[in-house]
Design a protein around this motif. Structure first.
Motif, PDB file in Angstrom:
ATOM      1  N   GLY A   1       2.853  19.479   0.158  1.00 14.17           N
ATOM      2  CA  GLY A   1       1.465  19.733  -0.161  1.00 14.17           C
ATOM      3  C   GLY A   1       0.960  18.761  -1.211  1.00 14.17           C
ATOM      4  O   GLY A   1       1.462  17.655  -1.360  1.00 14.17           O
ATOM      5  N   GLY A   2      -0.028  19.160  -1.952  1.00 11.55           N
ATOM      6  CA  GLY A   2      -0.588  18.289  -2.975  1.00 11.55           C
ATOM      7  C   GLY A   2      -1.740  17.462  -2.437  1.00 11.55           C
ATOM      8  O   GLY A   2      -1.977  17.371  -1.230  1.00 11.55           O
ATOM      9  N   THR A   3      -2.459  16.857  -3.353  1.00 16.99           N
ATOM     10  CA  THR A   3      -3.637  16.063  -3.009  1.00 16.99           C
ATOM     11  C   THR A   3      -3.229  14.711  -2.437  1.00 16.99           C
ATOM     12  O   THR A   3      -2.407  14.011  -3.041  1.00 16.99           O
ATOM     13  CB  THR A   3      -4.515  15.850  -4.252  1.00 16.99           C
ATOM     14  N   PRO A   4      -3.769  14.323  -1.287  1.00 16.76           N
ATOM     15  CA  PRO A   4      -3.482  12.994  -0.748  1.00 16.76           C
ATOM     16  C   PRO A   4      -3.924  11.902  -1.729  1.00 16.76           C
ATOM     17  O   PRO A   4      -4.892  12.080  -2.475  1.00 16.76           O
ATOM     18  CB  PRO A   4      -4.300  12.944   0.544  1.00 16.76           C
ATOM     19  N   GLY A   5      -3.207  10.773  -1.717  1.00 12.67           N
ATOM     20  CA  GLY A   5      -3.544   9.686  -2.631  1.00 12.67           C
ATOM     21  C   GLY A   5      -3.360   8.321  -1.994  1.00 12.67           C
ATOM     22  O   GLY A   5      -2.646   8.175  -0.997  1.00 12.67           O
ATOM     23  N   TYR A   6      -3.992   7.316  -2.592  1.00 12.21           N
ATOM     24  CA  TYR A   6      -3.939   5.944  -2.071  1.00 12.21           C
ATOM     25  C   TYR A   6      -3.785   4.974  -3.233  1.00 12.21           C
ATOM     26  O   TYR A   6      -4.495   5.066  -4.236  1.00 12.21           O
ATOM     27  CB  TYR A   6      -5.219   5.632  -1.294  1.00 12.21           C
ATOM     28  N   GLN A   7      -2.840   4.028  -3.090  1.00 14.05           N
ATOM     29  CA  GLN A   7      -2.637   2.976  -4.079  1.00 14.05           C
ATOM     30  C   GLN A   7      -2.389   1.657  -3.346  1.00 14.05           C
ATOM     31  O   GLN A   7      -1.812   1.651  -2.260  1.00 14.05           O
ATOM     32  CB  GLN A   7      -1.427   3.285  -4.965  1.00 14.05           C
ATOM     33  N   GLN A   8      -2.781   0.557  -3.972  1.00 12.56           N
ATOM     34  CA  GLN A   8      -2.629  -0.768  -3.355  1.00 12.56           C
ATOM     35  C   GLN A   8      -2.456  -1.813  -4.445  1.00 12.56           C
ATOM     36  O   GLN A   8      -3.150  -1.785  -5.460  1.00 12.56           O
ATOM     37  CB  GLN A   8      -3.866  -1.085  -2.511  1.00 12.56           C
ATOM     38  N   LYS A   9      -1.507  -2.753  -4.237  1.00 13.28           N
ATOM     39  CA  LYS A   9      -1.287  -3.765  -5.266  1.00 13.28           C
ATOM     40  C   LYS A   9      -0.528  -4.961  -4.705  1.00 13.28           C
ATOM     41  O   LYS A   9       0.322  -4.812  -3.827  1.00 13.28           O
ATOM     42  CB  LYS A   9      -0.499  -3.160  -6.434  1.00 13.28           C
TER      43      LYS A   9
ATOM     44  N   GLN B   1       0.852  -1.182   0.000  1.00 16.71           N
ATOM     45  CA  GLN B   1       0.000   0.000   0.000  1.00 16.71           C
ATOM     46  C   GLN B   1       0.890   1.235   0.000  1.00 16.71           C
ATOM     47  O   GLN B   1       1.884   1.280   0.732  1.00 16.71           O
ATOM     48  CB  GLN B   1      -0.880  -0.006   1.258  1.00 16.71           C
ATOM     49  N   LEU B   2       0.546   2.216  -0.809  1.00 20.14           N
ATOM     50  CA  LEU B   2       1.252   3.489  -0.809  1.00 20.14           C
ATOM     51  C   LEU B   2       0.246   4.603  -0.558  1.00 20.14           C
ATOM     52  O   LEU B   2      -0.664   4.826  -1.362  1.00 20.14           O
ATOM     53  CB  LEU B   2       1.977   3.720  -2.136  1.00 20.14           C
ATOM     54  N   MET B   3       0.408   5.282   0.566  1.00 20.83           N
ATOM     55  CA  MET B   3      -0.449   6.410   0.903  1.00 20.83           C
ATOM     56  C   MET B   3       0.398   7.670   0.832  1.00 20.83           C
ATOM     57  O   MET B   3       1.352   7.831   1.598  1.00 20.83           O
ATOM     58  CB  MET B   3      -1.045   6.234   2.303  1.00 20.83           C
ATOM     59  N   SER B   4       0.070   8.548  -0.122  1.00 17.77           N
ATOM     60  CA  SER B   4       0.746   9.841  -0.241  1.00 17.77           C
ATOM     61  C   SER B   4      -0.009  10.830   0.628  1.00 17.77           C
ATOM     62  O   SER B   4      -1.155  11.183   0.326  1.00 17.77           O
ATOM     63  CB  SER B   4       0.763  10.306  -1.696  1.00 17.77           C
ATOM     64  N   ALA B   5       0.627  11.273   1.715  1.00 17.79           N
ATOM     65  CA  ALA B   5      -0.087  12.111   2.679  1.00 17.79           C
ATOM     66  C   ALA B   5      -0.368  13.505   2.145  1.00 17.79           C
ATOM     67  O   ALA B   5      -1.372  14.132   2.511  1.00 17.79           O
ATOM     68  CB  ALA B   5       0.707  12.196   3.980  1.00 17.79           C
ATOM     69  N   GLY B   6       0.527  14.022   1.278  1.00 18.81           N
ATOM     70  CA  GLY B   6       0.296  15.330   0.689  1.00 18.81           C
ATOM     71  C   GLY B   6       0.072  16.409   1.733  1.00 18.81           C
ATOM     72  O   GLY B   6       0.761  16.482   2.748  1.00 18.81           O
ATOM     73  N   ARG B   7      -0.942  17.242   1.497  1.00 19.88           N
ATOM     74  CA  ARG B   7      -1.201  18.374   2.398  1.00 19.88           C
ATOM     75  C   ARG B   7      -1.856  17.942   3.707  1.00 19.88           C
ATOM     76  O   ARG B   7      -2.042  18.762   4.608  1.00 19.88           O
ATOM     77  CB  ARG B   7      -2.077  19.414   1.703  1.00 19.88           C
ATOM     78  N   GLY B   8      -2.179  16.650   3.828  1.00 18.43           N
ATOM     79  CA  GLY B   8      -2.711  16.150   5.090  1.00 18.43           C
ATOM     80  C   GLY B   8      -3.754  15.072   4.890  1.00 18.43           C
ATOM     81  O   GLY B   8      -4.634  15.198   4.038  1.00 18.43           O
ATOM     82  N   ILE B   9      -3.633  14.005   5.677  1.00 19.93           N
ATOM     83  CA  ILE B   9      -4.594  12.908   5.604  1.00 19.93           C
ATOM     84  C   ILE B   9      -4.748  12.293   6.990  1.00 19.93           C
ATOM     85  O   ILE B   9      -3.790  12.244   7.771  1.00 19.93           O
ATOM     86  CB  ILE B   9      -4.135  11.841   4.574  1.00 19.93           C
ATOM     87  N   LEU B  10      -5.952  11.849   7.307  1.00 20.32           N
ATOM     88  CA  LEU B  10      -6.226  11.116   8.533  1.00 20.32           C
ATOM     89  C   LEU B  10      -6.501   9.667   8.161  1.00 20.32           C
ATOM     90  O   LEU B  10      -7.190   9.391   7.169  1.00 20.32           O
ATOM     91  CB  LEU B  10      -7.453  11.697   9.258  1.00 20.32           C
ATOM     92  N   HIS B  11      -5.954   8.731   8.961  1.00 25.10           N
ATOM     93  CA  HIS B  11      -6.242   7.328   8.656  1.00 25.10           C
ATOM     94  C   HIS B  11      -6.140   6.480   9.919  1.00 25.10           C
ATOM     95  O   HIS B  11      -5.573   6.893  10.939  1.00 25.10           O
ATOM     96  CB  HIS B  11      -5.298   6.791   7.573  1.00 25.10           C
ATOM     97  N   SER B  12      -6.703   5.295   9.837  1.00 29.77           N
ATOM     98  CA  SER B  12      -6.595   4.305  10.911  1.00 29.77           C
ATOM     99  C   SER B  12      -6.209   2.973  10.293  1.00 29.77           C
ATOM    100  O   SER B  12      -6.502   2.700   9.126  1.00 29.77           O
ATOM    101  CB  SER B  12      -7.919   4.160  11.674  1.00 29.77           C
TER     102      SER B  12
END
Length: 231
Positions: free
Chosen positions: A125-133, A91-102
């Motif tokens: 900054g930038g838009t948070p993103g999520y990828q999984q493979k 999993q790759l989570m790009s936090a960017g300008r801010g993200i909350l997760h559990s």
């Protein structure tokens, strides 16, 4: 130059529900000799009890990679993503300008074990993103993450590449390192001969100022490792 970081020398954390080993300084573990390597900032080897996990918390300006070794992660974040990440998946989570997760152990009975990896981005900054493979178990080097998403890899915001290394007993692979770059090898399982150094599970090696080096499985079982190509 090759600098070995033994598994036993890593930082330790014990919260009851969480057992963690830190390759680099993290939270209450601080070692000025191990603050990261190039843009690689964190490798935590986490073991989480059934039904336990990390409550909602925030990140920003960080590329966060999770690699599940056993069990499954139940992931939820503020972008609306809800996924289960199973053994073998990245999993790759790009936090960017801010993200909350559990992140929680998705099982009621089995332990979760995963590697939590942080890579500092080359843009803020930038838009948070999520990828999984799931990249499977192909022999040799498989590109998992890269700055351009080459070969179906996860795309991250840094001039770095993460490879999955799989070697059968007796197999050898030569890795060429571009001038001015360095690499970091983190062992998952098996016995590796890296140039003239021996590494076992949890061991790691910082490799710099070498044009190429050999990786050989000197054990009796399949070898699994992560190789980071860093600027």
């Amino acid at each position: 130059m090759i600098d070995i970081r033994s598994a036993d020398s890593r930082g330790k954390a014990d919260f009851g529900w969480l057992q963690s080993r830190h390759s680099f300084s993290f939270a209450s573990y601080y070692d000025p000799a191990h603050m990261g390597f190039s843009d690689l900032r964190v490798i935590n080897d986490d073991r989480v009890l059934p039904r336990a996990g990390f409550d909602t918390h925030g990140h920003r300006d960080m590329e966060i990679i999770s690699y599940v070794l056993a069990g499954a992660i139940r992931h939820r974040d503020s972008t609306g993503t809800e996924e289960v990440l199973r053994a073998g998946e990245f999993q790759l989570m790009s936090a960017g300008r801010g993200i909350l997760h559990s992140e929680y152990n998705a099982s009621d009975s089995e332990e979760l074990r995963f590697l939590q990896i942080w890579i500092e981005p080359n843009q803020r900054g930038g838009t948070p993103g999520y990828q999984q493979k799931d990249f499977g178990m192909a022999p040799g080097l498989t590109l998992v993450a890269s700055p351009d998403g080459a070969d179906g890899s996860l795309q991250m915001r840094q001039d770095a590449r993460l490879y999955q290394l799989m070697l059968a007993p007796g197999d050898t692979l030569e890795f060429s390192q571009q001038p001015g770059r360095c690499s970091y090898v983190h062992m998952v399982k098996g016995q590796l001969e890296l140039a003239d150094s021996q590494l076992g599970p949890g061991d790691a090696a910082k490799v710099s100022e070498l044009a190429a080096y050999s990786l050989r499985n000197v054990g009796r079982e399949p070898l699994q490792a992560l190789l980071f190509d860093l600027a």
